[in-house]
Design an enzyme around this catalytic site. Structure first.
Site, PDB file in Angstrom:
ATOM      1  N   SER A   1       0.900  -1.072   0.031  1.00  0.00           N
ATOM      2  CA  SER A   1       0.073   0.023   0.072  1.00  0.00           C
ATOM      3  C   SER A   1       0.807   1.231   0.067  1.00  0.00           C
ATOM      4  CB  SER A   1      -0.880   0.149   1.352  1.00  0.00           C
ATOM      5  OG  SER A   1      -0.136  -0.169   2.422  1.00  0.00           O
TER       6      SER A   1
ATOM      7  N   ASP B   1      -3.424   7.898   7.851  1.00  0.00           N
ATOM      8  CA  ASP B   1      -4.108   7.106   8.555  1.00  0.00           C
ATOM      9  C   ASP B   1      -3.154   6.452   9.465  1.00  0.00           C
ATOM     10  OD1 ASP B   1      -3.129   4.874   7.062  1.00  0.00           O
ATOM     11  OD2 ASP B   1      -5.102   4.695   6.001  1.00  0.00           O
TER      12      ASP B   1
ATOM     13  N   HIS C   1      -0.325   4.908   7.347  1.00  0.00           N
ATOM     14  CA  HIS C   1       0.188   5.341   5.961  1.00  0.00           C
ATOM     15  C   HIS C   1       0.527   6.952   6.331  1.00  0.00           C
ATOM     16  CE1 HIS C   1      -2.619   2.186   4.761  1.00  0.00           C
ATOM     17  NE2 HIS C   1      -1.303   1.567   4.251  1.00  0.00           N
TER      18      HIS C   1
END
Ligand SMILES: *[C@@H]1O[C@H](CO)[C@@H](O)[C@H](O)[C@H]1NC(C)=O
Ligand SMILES: *[C@@H]1O[C@H](CO)[C@@H](O)[C@H](O)[C@H]1NC(C)=O
Ligand SMILES: *[C@@H]1O[C@H](CO)[C@@H](O)[C@H](O)[C@H]1NC(C)=O
Length: 371
Positions: A42, A333, A336
């Site tokens: 991610s 978040d 990340h």
């Protein structure tokens, strides 16, 4: 048909037009543009997981993801662009699209295979993500396409000049802590790191065999010091989860040794290893030095440090908080980073900033410039 000057000249215009298209194609390929192929998780996924059957845990295609730069949720796990987006820009490339995005029909500039949640081990979040092994299989398809379009020597040239960027490993170590897996009871830390780096090494060799030469890796982030991992321990008091940070450091040491070995053994193999861990640790501890106000609390999420992974309200918990100014935050978040943080890291990785932590003989910029 009667041959007139009029339709002769119009067909000449047509031929000129065709050769212009053809010519621009050729000049594009013989230009200095070096393709960028992106693999991993991610930190680099630009939206592949929008197109697979998975859960919202492994997706970021809903508000407020993407709210700043793109103004819509692209699937990137951030408010805006990722490190790989900035690297593409610095290399004069367009944004590199996700491999699974419908309508992608050419790969001359590279393509992005990364998938949020993916690890080097096939078992890591198996069934919900595109594993690194599958990403390598998708890359193989792209090499076949390139050979078809450019011939075998043209494809070989493009593939050997291209840069191959990886972010992988985070999920292999996170998943045993986030799920009820007892894998870390059945393996010692060093055995488990051996499996992860072993599987990554096999993939690197496979991609090398298909013509890749210039590899870029990032060390793991300080895994126990993310808002989402700090809250795992009861009475964490905002302290890092040391066991997780330690295993990440061990992974980084083993990876750097393996890369040096590959450089000796594989002809033409070159790599850059960027110390994401060192830079991110500095930013967590001294956000002001990097122009940010908050290095520990996430912009988006809930609970202590906004470490609960609820950003967007679609992951089983509807309630979440969202900060007003993501550019003042390091973490977007629970796991990340914000676009502002990714830009600083990309600048350091590229070598715009002095004293950046690049391990090994090359920076990513060097690899783009090498012929
Ligand atoms: C998607 O996954 C769910 C749960 O695993 C399954 O029930 C469903 O059939 C899958 N859908 C497709 C199109 O594969
Ligand atoms: C890759 O991981 C699997 C477990 O997923 C393990 O059985 C295998 O030995 C590993 N391969 C290497 C080369 O380390
Ligand atoms: C980097 O360091 C060199 C030598 O110390 C200096 O001349 C140069 O101005 C610095 N560049 C930046 C961008 O700080």
């Amino acid at each position: 048909m009667k041959f007139t000057l009029a339709n002769l000249s119009s067909s000449m215009v047509f031929i000129a037009f065709l050769s212009q298209i053809h010519g621009s194609r050729i000049s594009h390929r013989s230009s200095k543009l070096v393709a960028l192929f992106i693999f991993g998780d991610s930190f680099l996924d630009a939206g592949n997981n929008n197109y697979i059957n998975t859960t919202s845990l492994d997706q970021a295609n809903f508000w407020p993801y993407g709210e700043t730069y793109f103004k819509f949720p692209t699937g990137r796990f951030s408010d805006g662009r990722l490190i790989s987006d900035f690297i593409a820009e610095y290399a004069n490339l367009p944004l590199i699209p996700p491999y699974l995005q419908p309508g992608i029909n050419q790969y001359y500039d590279g393509v992005n295979f990364a998938s949020g949640g993916a690890g080097a081990l096939v078992e890591t979040f198996e069934g919900s993500v595109i594993s690194l092994k599958t990403q390598a299989r998708n890359f193989k398809r792209v090499t076949t396409w390139l050979r078809h379009k450019l011939g075998s020597s043209g494809a070989k040239l493009l593939l050997s000049k291209a840069v191959y960027m990886f972010s992988i490993g985070t999920n292999d170590y996170l998943s045993p802590f986030l799920t009820d897996s007892d894998v870390l009871n059945s393996y010692s830390h060093s055995e488990y790191v051996g499996l992860v780096v072993g599987n990554l090494t096999s993939i690197i060799k496979e991609i090398y065999k298909r013509g890749a030469r210039k590899f870029v890796f990032m060390t793991l982030p300080p895994l126990g010091c993310l808002p989402g991992t700090k809250i795992i321990q009861l009475k964490g008091n905002g302290k890092c989860l040391q066991e997780l940070s330690d295993i990440a450091r061990l992974h980084d040491r083993v990876l750097s040794i393996v890369l040096l070995q590959l450089e000796k053994r594989l002809k033409g193999f070159k790599f850059a290893l960027y110390d994401f861990n060192a830079d991110l640790t500095q930013m967590i501890n001294h956000p002001l030095k990097y122009g940010m106000k908050e290095g520990k609390i996430a912009c988006c999420g809930s609970g202590p440090l906004r470490g609960v992974y609820s950003c967007g309200g679609k992951r089983g918990e509807e309630h979440f908080e969202l900060c007003d100014k993501p550019n003042e935050y390091l973490f977007w978040d629970s796991y990340h980073l914000t676009e502002s943080a990714y830009k600083i890291l990309a600048d350091r990785m590229w070598g715009y900033t002095n004293n950046s932590y690049n391990i090994g003989p090359y920076t990513i910029r060097d690899l783009f410039q090498l012929q």
